[in-house]
Design an enzyme around this catalytic site. Structure first.
Site, PDB file in Angstrom:
ATOM      1  N   SER A 165      12.726  10.913   6.175  1.00 22.27           N
ATOM      2  CA  SER A 165      11.673  11.903   6.383  1.00 22.27           C
ATOM      3  C   SER A 165      12.322  13.209   6.808  1.00 22.27           C
ATOM      4  CB  SER A 165      10.693  11.442   7.461  1.00 22.27           C
ATOM      5  OG  SER A 165       9.792  12.482   7.789  1.00 22.27           O
ATOM      6  N   LEU A 212       3.111   4.429  -0.504  1.00 19.83           N
ATOM      7  CA  LEU A 212       4.289   4.697  -1.321  1.00 19.83           C
ATOM      8  C   LEU A 212       4.929   3.413  -1.832  1.00 19.83           C
ATOM      9  CD1 LEU A 212       6.315   6.655  -2.525  1.00 19.83           C
ATOM     10  CD2 LEU A 212       7.514   6.686  -0.309  1.00 19.83           C
ATOM     11  N   TYR A 215       8.847   8.913  16.116  1.00 17.69           N
ATOM     12  CA  TYR A 215       9.058   8.897  14.661  1.00 17.69           C
ATOM     13  C   TYR A 215      10.249   9.770  14.276  1.00 17.69           C
ATOM     14  CZ  TYR A 215       7.943   9.274   9.673  1.00 17.69           C
ATOM     15  OH  TYR A 215       7.976   9.237   8.303  1.00 17.69           O
ATOM     16  N   SER A 266       0.832  -1.200   0.000  1.00 13.49           N
ATOM     17  CA  SER A 266       0.000   0.000   0.000  1.00 13.49           C
ATOM     18  C   SER A 266       0.864   1.245   0.000  1.00 13.49           C
ATOM     19  CB  SER A 266      -0.937   0.017   1.225  1.00 13.49           C
ATOM     20  OG  SER A 266      -0.178   0.075   2.421  1.00 13.49           O
TER      21      SER A 266
END
Length: 261
Positions: free
Chosen positions: A135, A13, A148, A11
């Protein structure tokens, strides 16, 4: 023929990357923890290049060894390793259970690093390429995402150090630093208690689609680029964090104030 291993490929990216690589005629090994959705994706890619799937938990060393073994036995090698699988959380640090931090770190940092090290012999032989989905949260603090941010910072630092060793073995590394994408990683974010987060996420800048991001990643990989910063607003925000951190924190705290409720 180029062989590509994509993690988190069922699912978001990962699936967009699978389609982009399949369109280029690459042989694919797709892995995800969602076995039924992964099987559906193989059916959707039935025509063209060879597509093999293997469902399992990337945090399990035995499963990582199995992935590398399949690359060796079924495809006789590996050219591209795309470390895409990830998980996030949306919860204030003081109201987040330690197990949530540990899970995010295991999936976002330990798993991609260990899988890459396991795959090194195959990548050495092909003079292949590692692609890591980092990220911008690994470069600058974001409220409600302490775990994260920490995991993506660890990923970035570890692989930027590893880059120097990989290049001595003729293995290239592309680090990708996207900002906010419209993918299930945010919709499946954990709350502080480990259950799905109940509040909507806060964002900044334009929220991009997975197809757009995948196309940019594949182009950058084919061009042999070392890093990809696809979103200008996030890159500017990361510079602001370095040049005027107190101003950045004030602006970010206003934008993400809902994360503290």
């Amino acid at each position: 023929m180029t062989t590509c291993l994509i993690t988190g490929a069922a699912s978001g990216l990962g699936w967009a990357l699978a389609q982009a690589c399949h369109a280029r005629g690459m042989h694919l090994l797709l892995t995800d923890i969602n076995a039924s959705l992964l099987e559906q994706r193989r059916t959707e890619l039935a025509n063209g290049a060879v597509v093999h799937i293997l469902a399992g938990d990337l945090c399990d060393p035995r499963f990582q060894a199995e992935l590398v073994s399949v690359c060796h036995q079924r495809f006789t090698g590996l050219d591209w390793l795309i470390n895409n699988a990830g998980i996030t959380h949306r919860s204030p640090t003081l109201r987040t259970q330690p197990e949530v931090f540990s899970k995010v770190m295991a999936v976002d940092y330990h798993a991609p690093l260990n899988l890459t090290l396991n795959a090194l012999p195959l990548l050495q032989r092909s003079r292949g390429q590692v692609i890591c989905i980092g990220s911008m949260a690994g470069w600058m603090p974001v409220l409600g995402r302490a775990g994260y941010c920490a995991a993506k910072a660890a990923l970035s630092q570890a692989f930027e150090v590893l880059r120097l060793e990989l290049e001595r073995q003729h293995i290239s590394l592309l680090m990708v630093y996207p900002s906010f994408l419209d993918t299930p990683i945010e919709r499946n974010a954990l709350g502080g208690d480990g259950r799905p987060a109940s509040h909507a996420r806060s964002t900044v800048g334009q929220v991009r689609g997975a197809d757009w991001m995948a196309a940019a990643i594949v182009r950058a990989a084919e061009q042999g680029r070392r890093r990809l910063f696809p979103d200008r607003s996030s890159l500017l925000a990361s510079l602001l964090w370095r040049l005027a951190p107190n101003l950045y924190l004030r602006l970010m705290s206003r934008r993400f104030a809902g994360e503290l409720d």
